[in-house]
Motif scaffolding. Structure first.
Motif, PDB file in Angstrom:
ATOM      1  N   ASN A 186      68.212  40.240  61.256  1.00 51.76           N
ATOM      2  CA  ASN A 186      67.635  41.515  61.705  1.00 51.76           C
ATOM      3  C   ASN A 186      68.315  42.017  62.967  1.00 51.76           C
ATOM      4  O   ASN A 186      68.575  43.210  63.115  1.00 51.76           O
ATOM      5  N   TYR A 187      68.605  41.123  63.892  1.00 50.21           N
ATOM      6  CA  TYR A 187      69.278  41.498  65.138  1.00 50.21           C
ATOM      7  C   TYR A 187      70.653  42.103  64.852  1.00 50.21           C
ATOM      8  O   TYR A 187      71.003  43.153  65.376  1.00 50.21           O
ATOM      9  N   TYR A 188      71.429  41.460  63.981  1.00 53.69           N
ATOM     10  CA  TYR A 188      72.755  41.998  63.667  1.00 53.69           C
ATOM     11  C   TYR A 188      72.680  43.296  62.882  1.00 53.69           C
ATOM     12  O   TYR A 188      73.577  44.135  62.976  1.00 53.69           O
ATOM     13  N   PHE A 189      71.613  43.493  62.125  1.00 53.52           N
ATOM     14  CA  PHE A 189      71.439  44.768  61.427  1.00 53.52           C
ATOM     15  C   PHE A 189      71.139  45.895  62.407  1.00 53.52           C
ATOM     16  O   PHE A 189      71.448  47.053  62.132  1.00 53.52           O
ATOM     17  N   ILE A 190      70.538  45.591  63.532  1.00 51.73           N
ATOM     18  CA  ILE A 190      70.340  46.603  64.571  1.00 51.73           C
ATOM     19  C   ILE A 190      71.696  46.994  65.153  1.00 51.73           C
ATOM     20  O   ILE A 190      71.975  48.171  65.372  1.00 51.73           O
ATOM     21  N   LEU A 191      72.551  46.000  65.392  1.00 53.95           N
ATOM     22  CA  LEU A 191      73.877  46.269  65.959  1.00 53.95           C
ATOM     23  C   LEU A 191      74.816  46.928  64.948  1.00 53.95           C
ATOM     24  O   LEU A 191      75.671  47.732  65.326  1.00 53.95           O
ATOM     25  N   HIS A 192      74.669  46.562  63.681  1.00 54.63           N
ATOM     26  CA  HIS A 192      75.548  47.061  62.611  1.00 54.63           C
ATOM     27  C   HIS A 192      74.686  47.500  61.422  1.00 54.63           C
ATOM     28  O   HIS A 192      74.627  46.794  60.409  1.00 54.63           O
ATOM     29  N   PRO A 193      74.019  48.647  61.499  1.00 56.63           N
ATOM     30  CA  PRO A 193      73.085  49.071  60.445  1.00 56.63           C
ATOM     31  C   PRO A 193      73.713  49.139  59.057  1.00 56.63           C
ATOM     32  O   PRO A 193      73.036  48.870  58.063  1.00 56.63           O
ATOM     33  N   HIS A 194      74.991  49.473  58.957  1.00 64.71           N
ATOM     34  CA  HIS A 194      75.641  49.594  57.649  1.00 64.71           C
ATOM     35  C   HIS A 194      75.765  48.241  56.942  1.00 64.71           C
ATOM     36  O   HIS A 194      75.934  48.195  55.728  1.00 64.71           O
ATOM     37  N   TRP A 195      75.656  47.137  57.660  1.00 65.06           N
ATOM     38  CA  TRP A 195      75.730  45.813  57.041  1.00 65.06           C
ATOM     39  C   TRP A 195      74.564  45.579  56.084  1.00 65.06           C
ATOM     40  O   TRP A 195      74.672  44.827  55.134  1.00 65.06           O
ATOM     41  N   ARG A 196      73.424  46.220  56.367  1.00 61.62           N
ATOM     42  CA  ARG A 196      72.217  46.015  55.554  1.00 61.62           C
ATOM     43  C   ARG A 196      72.484  46.316  54.071  1.00 61.62           C
ATOM     44  O   ARG A 196      71.954  45.655  53.196  1.00 61.62           O
ATOM     45  N   ASP A 197      73.324  47.299  53.810  1.00 59.08           N
ATOM     46  CA  ASP A 197      73.612  47.683  52.424  1.00 59.08           C
ATOM     47  C   ASP A 197      74.675  46.802  51.765  1.00 59.08           C
ATOM     48  O   ASP A 197      74.973  46.983  50.590  1.00 59.08           O
ATOM     49  N   LEU A 198      75.237  45.880  52.522  1.00 66.84           N
ATOM     50  CA  LEU A 198      76.324  45.058  51.999  1.00 66.84           C
ATOM     51  C   LEU A 198      75.890  43.671  51.546  1.00 66.84           C
ATOM     52  O   LEU A 198      76.715  42.899  51.061  1.00 66.84           O
ATOM     53  N   VAL A 199      74.607  43.361  51.740  1.00 63.48           N
ATOM     54  CA  VAL A 199      74.130  42.029  51.352  1.00 63.48           C
ATOM     55  C   VAL A 199      72.882  42.137  50.486  1.00 63.48           C
ATOM     56  O   VAL A 199      72.121  43.097  50.586  1.00 63.48           O
ATOM     57  N   TYR A 200      72.706  41.158  49.631  1.00 63.40           N
ATOM     58  CA  TYR A 200      71.523  41.051  48.787  1.00 63.40           C
ATOM     59  C   TYR A 200      70.663  39.911  49.333  1.00 63.40           C
ATOM     60  O   TYR A 200      71.185  38.861  49.705  1.00 63.40           O
ATOM     61  N   PHE A 201      69.360  40.121  49.395  1.00 62.01           N
ATOM     62  CA  PHE A 201      68.437  39.115  49.899  1.00 62.01           C
ATOM     63  C   PHE A 201      67.740  38.420  48.736  1.00 62.01           C
ATOM     64  O   PHE A 201      67.311  39.070  47.789  1.00 62.01           O
ATOM     65  N   SER A 202      67.590  37.135  48.848  1.00 57.35           N
ATOM     66  CA  SER A 202      66.835  36.401  47.830  1.00 57.35           C
ATOM     67  C   SER A 202      65.372  36.834  47.879  1.00 57.35           C
ATOM     68  O   SER A 202      64.875  37.287  48.904  1.00 57.35           O
ATOM     69  N   LYS A 203      64.698  36.684  46.772  1.00 51.94           N
ATOM     70  CA  LYS A 203      63.276  37.054  46.700  1.00 51.94           C
ATOM     71  C   LYS A 203      62.410  36.079  47.495  1.00 51.94           C
ATOM     72  O   LYS A 203      61.341  36.422  47.965  1.00 51.94           O
ATOM     73  N   VAL A 204      62.872  34.861  47.613  1.00 54.80           N
ATOM     74  CA  VAL A 204      62.124  33.817  48.318  1.00 54.80           C
ATOM     75  C   VAL A 204      62.999  33.283  49.450  1.00 54.80           C
ATOM     76  O   VAL A 204      64.172  32.971  49.222  1.00 54.80           O
ATOM     77  N   PRO A 205      62.469  33.169  50.655  1.00 54.22           N
ATOM     78  CA  PRO A 205      63.272  32.608  51.747  1.00 54.22           C
ATOM     79  C   PRO A 205      63.688  31.172  51.439  1.00 54.22           C
ATOM     80  O   PRO A 205      62.964  30.436  50.755  1.00 54.22           O
ATOM     81  N   HIS A 206      64.836  30.773  51.943  1.00 50.75           N
ATOM     82  CA  HIS A 206      65.306  29.397  51.745  1.00 50.75           C
ATOM     83  C   HIS A 206      64.335  28.416  52.392  1.00 50.75           C
ATOM     84  O   HIS A 206      63.990  27.405  51.810  1.00 50.75           O
ATOM     85  N   GLU A 207      63.883  28.716  53.579  1.00 47.96           N
ATOM     86  CA  GLU A 207      62.935  27.870  54.309  1.00 47.96           C
ATOM     87  C   GLU A 207      62.015  28.750  55.145  1.00 47.96           C
ATOM     88  O   GLU A 207      62.385  29.854  55.537  1.00 47.96           O
TER      89      GLU A 207
END
Length: 118
Positions: free
Chosen positions: A49-70
């Motif tokens: 989340n912190y890096y997405f604040i610094l680089h908002p365009h990165w948010r569209d470049l990654v896919y998030f899993s439906k369930v957190p790893h931990e």
């Protein structure tokens, strides 16, 4: 990340179904993922989340899993010899001004208890 052990990933690595690429930071891991030098990465949601604040365009470049790893439970701890000092800190969490300041820090660094799914 170098020095971390992800117990759910270890069996996949041991079976030879994936290759580990050690990195020195989660930023390096995220940059490698965005540049498609990795297929998968395990990264802290708060740091992400912190890096997405610094680089908002990165948010569209990654896919998030439906369930957190931990998921982790965090607790404040102190030796019993510091109980009186610990009680001072603990009382801070009952003060409106402290909670407001804490909320401001959470916003500043992009920390959220919400899941970042698409």
């Amino acid at each position: 990340m170098r020095g971390y052990h992800y117990f759910r990933v270890a069996p996949v690595l041991k079976a030879g179904n994936a290759k580990l690429t050690p990195t020195s930071s989660e930023l390096q891991l995220l940059e490698m993922l965005i540049k498609q030098r990795l297929d998968l990465a395990v990264i802290s949601r708060a740091i992400l989340n912190y890096y997405f604040i610094l680089h908002p365009h990165w948010r569209d470049l990654v896919y998030f899993s439906k369930v957190p790893h931990e998921q982790y439970y965090r607790a404040l701890l102190s030796p019993t010899s510091l109980e009186s000092q610990f009680n001072i800190i603990e009382r801070l969490f009952e003060q409106e001004a402290f909670l407001a300041a804490l909320e401001g820090l959470k916003i500043k660094y992009g920390f959220s208890s919400e899941v970042l799914h698409r």
